[in-house]
Design an enzyme around this catalytic site. Structure first.
Site, PDB file in Angstrom:
ATOM      1  N   CYS C  87       0.833  -1.195   0.000  1.00  0.00           N
ATOM      2  CA  CYS C  87       0.000   0.000   0.000  1.00  0.00           C
ATOM      3  C   CYS C  87       0.878   1.259   0.000  1.00  0.00           C
ATOM      4  CB  CYS C  87      -0.966  -0.035   1.191  1.00  0.00           C
ATOM      5  SG  CYS C  87      -2.267   1.199   1.084  1.00  0.00           S
ATOM      6  N   HIS C 196      -3.492  -5.645   1.280  1.00  0.00           N
ATOM      7  CA  HIS C 196      -2.710  -5.824   2.500  1.00  0.00           C
ATOM      8  C   HIS C 196      -2.613  -7.282   2.928  1.00  0.00           C
ATOM      9  CE1 HIS C 196      -2.329  -1.561   3.903  1.00  0.00           C
ATOM     10  NE2 HIS C 196      -3.266  -1.433   2.996  1.00  0.00           N
ATOM     11  N   GLU C 198      -0.684  -8.507   5.063  1.00  0.00           N
ATOM     12  CA  GLU C 198      -0.451  -8.614   6.517  1.00  0.00           C
ATOM     13  C   GLU C 198      -1.760  -8.537   7.300  1.00  0.00           C
ATOM     14  OE1 GLU C 198      -0.487  -5.957   4.912  1.00  0.00           O
ATOM     15  OE2 GLU C 198      -0.598  -4.144   6.096  1.00  0.00           O
TER      16      GLU C 198
END
Ligand SMILES: Nc1ncnc2c1ncn2[C@@H]1O[C@H](COP(=O)(O)OP(=O)(O)O)[C@@H](O)[C@H]1O
Ligand SMILES: [Mg+2]
Lengths: 82, 749, 226, 82
Positions: C87, C196, C198
């Site tokens: 991002c 994302h 994560e």
């Protein structure tokens, strides 16, 4: 050193889509405004700085635009004295 | 007519006792001005007058609400409350050495003037309140109210407010785990933007605001001070008060979430290193409030050198510096020994830090401007000893007529299919996806449940699964029909939402949004609502840890529906046992818990279909709510529940649709006989929930309900990809989803 | 041996702790790196996390790319250090010239956070080596400036050289050219992704599942094997 | 009707905080640029539209600025022919 006011205008390159400009252009007719054949939104940066002379002030602003204010991949810029 | 630029010092004020003071323009009453003069023994300076006018305003002094709010302070504290009402936010012990602090606050008026910035700075302000207590902010919520969904001004206000909440919260890195979006014409011209934040800290890191220790440094942290948000005090700027009255600047503040993020990290690092002796955020009333409150709380003298405050505009006058509501600032009290370490941390994070004063002997707050004394006051006279009013109250003249208004005729069974489709698409019941997709709901990586769940759930400890649940609720229509019961209904709905996820409700915060306290009917509503809320909290054994009062919510003298927004905090020993609201498996039993009565007064059906507001709101049974909560928590603890969803606006029909859509699994429902299907589907009786249990758990669960005296009826089974109510309707989930999801994008997209 | 993976924190980084957690869950050892330090502490790979560095006020990532830590990242990336920009990190990689193109405002002009279906295309990078080409995964997007733009030549080159690492399936959340969700450099060590990973590493957290873990476990496996 | 190019520059009012300008101004010295005594970032809008004459074009752009491009609570604007 004398103080100068310089303006840097940053615009998306013509071939890059400008959704914000388009949204405004699309909203105008409903408000009884326009139509516009084109409406694009960029950034207007007003800078006060000290330099030896006008040329120095413009050169400084140009560096700022090249290094930080504009991204050459997507944007053009112009520099002028205010 | 030109102003004389002479500084109005204490010395000048003593010499010119008869100089005319613009106290009325600043909102002070004759007797309030007389009280100020009595406290000071002279007329106030211009700067002092500005300070009193702000600190004695309704917003800062709570002068109309104080006598009623005492009921909350008198509630039993329980054994978890570490800091109660009165500090910036209450602190609750959640075990494992951790404490949480949470609070909800309003930013209604600024959000109408400038929706984006008003809402953004609403988030920024509540986050600083939480930071002030020593906590790391870890989540936000945003209960919102707007005028009619299709009103042109709502199209101006709503997208800006949503973008502002997202813009600030997303940039701060705080997950938005829930909120409300309610439309009602009473909020036209006066939207409600309430913002909630929760933070977490080790119990030994709690910070307090008191300034103590003679010689300690008063340090201003964060943004430069500008003329933004000066608002009412700007009348002083003209220094002359001609017939037309001076022009007031609009009090718009612009938020800078990046600076706030740095301020958060810097403050937390200072707290961890135990470098801060006292701390206070700058919110409403800016430095005025922070200086007087820290000095008053510490029973200390304080000296501030105002010209040291870093300014955005050099021409600012002392009263402007003191009144400015520039955002992203904190005031810290630091010992001289710790100052270098504090400055180093500020520098590391790029946060401006300026020593602007010191704690001194005595009990006066003395403020100088280039060595001239412009303020010399007892700080408690501003912070604590403001006026207190017992405002006149009157039961609204139209209430009897409202309560006895007959409901519209009920629809027939053939119409129910279309009715369900219309209701799930109606502005108050449709999907909030368009709003919440603009919010980061997962940053920090601890969000267990968020939209569209009944309550947001956040993990606090990765190791043990300790976590919290939070829900906010408030129903202005119910509260209009009965402020006492309406406030209790808001409380029990939030309570039920938290319990539905499996969390144990432990504490309450509230934001009381009302009309003008000078209107006796509004004041009566306020008194009734606080009485109802206090009664509910007492019975359910919940302390009120803090809150906020927002008065003067009205448009052209017509007050909003009284709107207490209640936040309930719940606790999980392990978030892994949370119960989602969506159906999880095919073929599980669908059970309805609680009693359904014919209760459609103030209901969403009456409003959405008929613009009808009348009758009585649903009855509240606090004992039933407690038992229901216990069953929902026990069901989660023993792993019996696959899903749970509370019933509220829109009744059983809405709950079944939401659970089906959320889980992507339909249901076949058979309504009990003896009551019309319409009433069963749309009544808003309180104290109810729909749960699903695996067949293998059904007996154990129903026996537990029976043992506790909680009505529990099997109303069907999860099945297929449609919601079917036998002999009444059948709706494919795709059709329901289209109806449910389409409304907000159509209106605002 | 375990892989030491640095996560750079810029002022305004937000998903740095999340990235560290993902690395830990994938069996790596996260190392916190500070934007103001040149020293990368000898890490085996670097993650530039999501967030709003410097508020993203001018252009996302524009200021962060000048950080001292970035000078080291740029230098070592040239020597093959694996770098993943997520991002805001992707934006920094484009601003710094490690990846071509730029990320501009979402066409719908809103920040958007939703679980997003993706198809993984290029697995010729340590960061995507855990996936099969053509594998469908779901991880969340959350961005306001995630609209990937580049000249036609650059886009053709990216596709021609197999350097598109993932594309959006279904609704394109931000208007990205050719549905591009992530790209890599020629060598494959530098990857930028807008969604994302994560945030999709624990089934308990969020609603996307655990597909994101592959980005980190693939890297750890590659590093440990090397 | 003839076509005109008009520029509308929109700036935050001087007393309103400009976080973007501030972040950039703070970043410049580290890049060996500046210092600046002030740097503020606004919007630069380029509009192409048809009007009877220059005055008409400027009037049209002014209306657009008033109604949509600028928020009078926090922003000032200026209009000129490109
Ligand atoms: N403004 C908002 N911000 C974030 N989440 C919201 C907002 N409005 C509604 N939601 C979420 O949407 C879901 C449905 O809201 P609502 O119908 O008001 O819940 P309930 O009836 O259970 O109180 C909840 O998860 C709620 O938190
Ligand atoms: Mg609910």
């Amino acid at each position: 050193m004398p103080a100068y006011s310089v303006v840097v205008d940053v615009m998306l390159k013509p071939e890059i889509l400008d959704p914000a400009g388009q949204a405004v252009a699309n909203a105008l007719p409903a408000l009884g405004l326009g139509p516009t054949s084109s409406l694009r939104i960029g950034k207007h940066v007003e800078i006060s700085l000290e330099a030896d002379d006008e040329a120095g002030a413009l050169a400084m602003a140009t560096s700022m635009a090249q290094v930080l204010l504009a991204n050459p991949v997507i944007e053009d810029f112009s520099v002028r004295l205010a | 007519m030109t102003a004389t630029p002479v500084l109005d010092t204490v010395e000048v004020a003593s010499r010119t006792p008869d100089q005319k003071q613009p106290y009325a323009e600043l909102g002070l009453k004759d007797d309030e001005f007389a009280a100020i003069t009595a406290v000071l023994g002279r007329r106030p300076t211009q700067t002092e007058l500005a300070m009193y006018s702000i600190m004695w305003s309704e917003h800062c002094s709570y002068k109309s609400s104080k006598v009623h709010l005492r009921q909350f302070a008198d509630l039993p504290k329980g054994d978890r409350l570490l800091v109660g009402m009165g500090e910036n936010a209450g602190v609750v012990d959640v075990g494992e050495g951790l404490a949480v602090t949470f609070k909800v606050e309003s930013h209604n008026h600024p959000s109408y003037v400038e929706p984006y910035q008003g809402a953004a700075t609403g988030i920024g302000g509540i986050v600083r309140d939480i930071l002030t207590m020593g906590a790391r902010p870890v989540l936000v919520m945003d209960p919102l109210r707007f005028g009619d969904a299709d009103h042109p001004d709502t199209r101006r206000v709503l997208p800006g407010i949503v973008a502002g909440i997202g813009g600030y919260g997303n940039c701060l890195g705080l997950p938005n785990i829930g909120g409300e979006v309610v439309f009602d014409p009473s909020y036209q011209g006066n939207p409600l933007v309430n913002a909630l934040c929760l933070g977490v800290m080790p119990t030994d890191r709690i910070q307090l605001s008191a300034a103590r220790g003679v010689g300690n440094v008063v340090l201003l942290l964060g943004a430069k001070t500008g003329r933004d948000g000066i608002g009412g005090v700007s009348v002083l700027a003209s220094a002359s008060f001609d017939e037309d009255g001076p022009a007031r600047r609009p009090s718009v503040q612009v938020g800078d979430p990046f600076t706030e993020k740095l301020l958060i990290e810097a403050c937390l690092e200072m707290y961890d290193a135990k470098l801060v002796a006292g701390i206070q955020d700058l919110g409403g009333a800016g430095l005025t409030c922070a200086l007087t409150e820290t000095a008053a709380a510490g029973r200390s003298g304080m000296r501030a050198h105002l010209e040291r405050v870093p300014l955005r505009e050099a021409s600012m006058e002392p009263h402007e510096v003191l009144a400015s509501e520039s955002q992203e600032r904190m005031l810290a009290i630091v010992t001289p020994e710790d100052l270098p370490a504090v400055l180093a941390i500020a520098e590391k994070w790029g946060v401006l830090a300026t020593a602007i004063g010191e704690v001194v002997e005595g009990d006066r707050l003395v403020i100088t401007w280039h060595d001239e004394v412009v303020v010399d006051v007892p700080p408690a006279s501003l912070a604590d000893d403001g006026p207190v009013y017992e405002r006149p109250m009157a039961r609204p003249a139209d209430l009897d007529a409202l309560n006895s208004a007959a409901l519209p005729a009920f629809p027939s069974v053939e119409d129910l299919r279309e009715l369900v489709l219309r209701m799930v698409a109606s502005p108050n019941l449709c999907s909030r996806r368009w709003v919440v997709e603009q919010y980061d709901r997962i940053v920090l990586g601890d969000t267990v449940l968020a939209w569209p769940e009944d309550a947001g759930v956040v993990r606090l400890s990765e190791k043990t699964g300790l976590g919290v649940a939070l829900a906010t609720d408030g129903n202005g229509r119910y509260t209009r029909l009965d402020p006492h019961d309406g406030a209790m209904l808001a409380l029990v709905e939030a309570y039920r939402n938290v319990a539905a996820t499996g969390a144990v409700p432990i504490a309450v915060t509230n934001c009381l949004n009302f009309g003008s306290p000078e209107d006796p009917e509004v004041m009566w509503q306020f008194a009734e609502a606080t009485r109802g809320l206090a009664h509910g909290c007492r019975t359910l054994g919940l302390p009120v840890t803090g809150g906020n009062v927002s008065f003067y919510n009205s448009t052209a003298d017509v007050a909003i529906n009284p709107t207490p927004v209640i936040g309930v905090l719940g606790l999980f020993d392990d978030v892994a046992r949370r119960t989602p609201m969506g159906f999880q498996e095919q073929g599980e039993s669908v059970l309805l818990l609680g009693d359904t009565a014919e209760e459609l007064g103030g209901s969403e059906w009456a409003w959405a279909e008929h613009r009808h507001l009348g009758g009585r709101p649903p009855a509240v049974d606090l004992e039933r709510e407690r038992v229901l909560g216990e069953v929902l928590v026990a069901g989660s603890r023993d792993g019996m529940l696959s899903s749970a969803h509370d019933l509220s606006d829109g009744g059983l029909a809405q709950a079944l649709v939401e659970s089906s859509l959320s889980g992507g699994i339909g249901a076949r429902i058979v309504l009990p006989t003896g009551m019309s299907p319409f009433v069963q589907l749309f009544s808003e009786s309180a104290g109810r929930a729909v749960v699903t249990v695996p067949r293998s758990e059904e007996l154990r669960f129903t026996e537990m309900c029976a043992a506790r005296g909680l009505p529990c009826v099997r109303i069907g089974v999860t099945d297929g990809t449609a919601l079917a109510v036998q002999d009444v309707l059948e709706l494919p989930l795709d059709e329901l989803r289209e109806a449910h999801e389409g409304t907000l994008p159509r209106l605002f997209g | 041996m375990t892989a030491r993976i640095g996560v750079v924190t810029f002022p305004g980084s937000l998903d740095d702790r999340d990235a560290q957690r993902a690395i830990r869950l994938a069996g790596g050892e996260p190392v916190a790196l500070w934007h103001g330090d040149h020293d990368l502490q000898g890490v085996d790979a670097v993650v530039l996390p999501g967030g709003f560095s410097y508020g993203d006020y001018l252009r996302a990532g524009a200021i962060a790319r000048f950080a001292p830590a970035m000078a080291s990242v740029i230098e070592q990336a040239g020597r093959g250090l694996p770098v993943l920009g997520i991002c805001n990190g992707f934006q920094v990689l484009c601003e710094s010239g490690l990846l071509p193109g730029a990320l501009t405002r979402n066409v719908e002009l809103h920040f958007v956070n939703r679980d997003q279906r993706l198809v993984v295309e290029s697995t010729a990078s340590p960061w995507t080596s855990a996936f099969e080409p053509g594998q469908e995964i779901v991880i969340p997007v959350k961005n306001g400036e995630g609209n990937y733009v580049a000249s036609t030549e650059v886009l053709d080159a990216l596709e021609g050289e197999g350097r598109v690492i993932a594309r959006y399936l279904g609704r394109n959340p931000n208007g990205s050219a050719r549905d591009i969700a992530g790209i890599r450099n020629e060598r494959g060590n530098v990857v930028g992704v807008m969604p994302h990973p994560e945030h999709a590493v624990e089934s308990l957290i969020g609603t996307a599942g655990t597909d994101g873990l592959g980005f980190f476990s693939g890297l750890v496996t590659t590093l440990v094997a090397a």
